[in-house]
Motif scaffolding. Structure first.
Motif, PDB file in Angstrom:
ATOM      1  N   ARG A  64       0.807  -1.217   0.000  1.00 37.31           N
ATOM      2  CA  ARG A  64       0.000   0.000   0.000  1.00 37.31           C
ATOM      3  C   ARG A  64       0.841   1.269   0.000  1.00 37.31           C
ATOM      4  N   PHE A  65       1.971   1.243   0.719  1.00 37.38           N
ATOM      5  CA  PHE A  65       2.770   2.452   0.834  1.00 37.38           C
ATOM      6  C   PHE A  65       4.146   2.138   1.389  1.00 37.38           C
ATOM      7  N   ILE A  66       5.031   3.133   1.223  1.00 35.61           N
ATOM      8  CA  ILE A  66       6.387   3.069   1.766  1.00 35.61           C
ATOM      9  C   ILE A  66       6.605   4.351   2.560  1.00 35.61           C
ATOM     10  N   TRP A  67       7.062   4.178   3.798  1.00 41.45           N
ATOM     11  CA  TRP A  67       7.381   5.323   4.650  1.00 41.45           C
ATOM     12  C   TRP A  67       8.871   5.302   4.935  1.00 41.45           C
ATOM     13  N   VAL A  68       9.469   6.479   4.947  1.00 39.26           N
ATOM     14  CA  VAL A  68      10.891   6.600   5.263  1.00 39.26           C
ATOM     15  C   VAL A  68      11.081   7.628   6.376  1.00 39.26           C
ATOM     16  N   ALA A  69      12.159   7.434   7.139  1.00 41.58           N
ATOM     17  CA  ALA A  69      12.546   8.387   8.177  1.00 41.58           C
ATOM     18  C   ALA A  69      13.987   8.781   7.909  1.00 41.58           C
ATOM     19  N   MET A  70      14.265  10.080   7.973  1.00 39.04           N
ATOM     20  CA  MET A  70      15.619  10.543   7.693  1.00 39.04           C
ATOM     21  C   MET A  70      15.972  11.761   8.539  1.00 39.04           C
ATOM     22  N   ASN A  71      17.258  11.944   8.733  1.00 40.02           N
ATOM     23  CA  ASN A  71      17.762  13.155   9.370  1.00 40.02           C
ATOM     24  C   ASN A  71      17.837  14.246   8.311  1.00 40.02           C
ATOM     25  N   PRO A  72      17.791  15.506   8.727  1.00 36.98           N
ATOM     26  CA  PRO A  72      17.800  16.595   7.742  1.00 36.98           C
ATOM     27  C   PRO A  72      19.136  16.718   7.019  1.00 36.98           C
ATOM     28  N   SER A  73      19.067  16.824   5.705  1.00 33.02           N
ATOM     29  CA  SER A  73      20.288  17.033   4.920  1.00 33.02           C
ATOM     30  C   SER A  73      20.729  18.488   4.995  1.00 33.02           C
ATOM     31  N   THR A  74      19.873  19.350   5.518  1.00 28.94           N
ATOM     32  CA  THR A  74      20.206  20.770   5.646  1.00 28.94           C
ATOM     33  C   THR A  74      21.222  21.002   6.755  1.00 28.94           C
TER      34      THR A  74
END
Length: 194
Positions: free
Chosen positions: A127-137
């Protein structure tokens, strides 16, 4: 340098994203609960999901499978031994540490996020893909690659989370200790909190 709108999440917001089968990218500083938020939401809905730490992924081993020779009557062809859990019952995928994967992994996932298939092999219940990431900024703090617009475009929701304690969450998990802990947190200087 990409910047995203910030949002204060609630179970109602997460439940709406799940009900509408939306691909989601949560961006935020380390330790604010991105992974816990996603896993709790998936478990609350009883989803059959696969968790990946993006920084350790290999596109063949983790998604496509290991090549093997299959014999059918008098013809041989290449097929793949699929990774465990990457089957037709898979409903959701959670990629933690997004932005730390190799470019080969990131590029192999473009099809998976957009079409719910990889190398043409469909996942009919995905149904879906969720991702978690730290800010590249914050490249001085995090060793994270900036995600290109074509990859980000495959997510319906891209939002940055506030890096402060969530009173409702802490109160539900630690009813006796939430208020003193949050009060203590609010008294800390920015230097201590960074």
């Amino acid at each position: 340098m990409l910047k995203f709108n910030k949002i204060k999440l609630s179970n109602n917001i997460l439940d709406g994203w799940i009900a509408n089968n939306l691909n989601v990218c949560l961006v935020g500083k380390h330790g604010i609960g991105k992974s816990t938020i996603i896993i709790d939401a998936f478990n609350r809905h009883g989803l059959k999901y696969k968790y990946f730490s993006a920084s350790t992924l290999d596109p063949w081993v983790d998604f496509i499978g290991i090549p093997t020779v299959k014999q059918v009557e008098d013809k041989s062809y290449i097929d793949f031994v699929l990774p465990q859990g990457m089957d037709s019952d898979l409903e959701a995928i959670f990629m933690d540490e997004w932005g730390r994967e190799s470019k080969a992994v990131r590029n192999s996932l473009m099809e998976l996020v957009q079409f719910k298939s990889i190398n043409g092999r469909s996942f009919p219940k995905l149904r879906f893909i969720w991702v978690a990431m730290n800010p590249s900024t914050d490249s001085d703090t995090y060793n994270v690659e900036e995600i290109d617009p074509a990859q980000l475009d495959r997510f319906h929701i891209i939002t940055e989370l506030y890096d402060e304690p969530d009173v409702a969450y802490f109160s539900s998990k630690f009813p006796e200790h939430a208020k003193p802990a949050i009060d203590w947190y609010k008294q800390q200087s920015k230097e201590v909190l960074s």
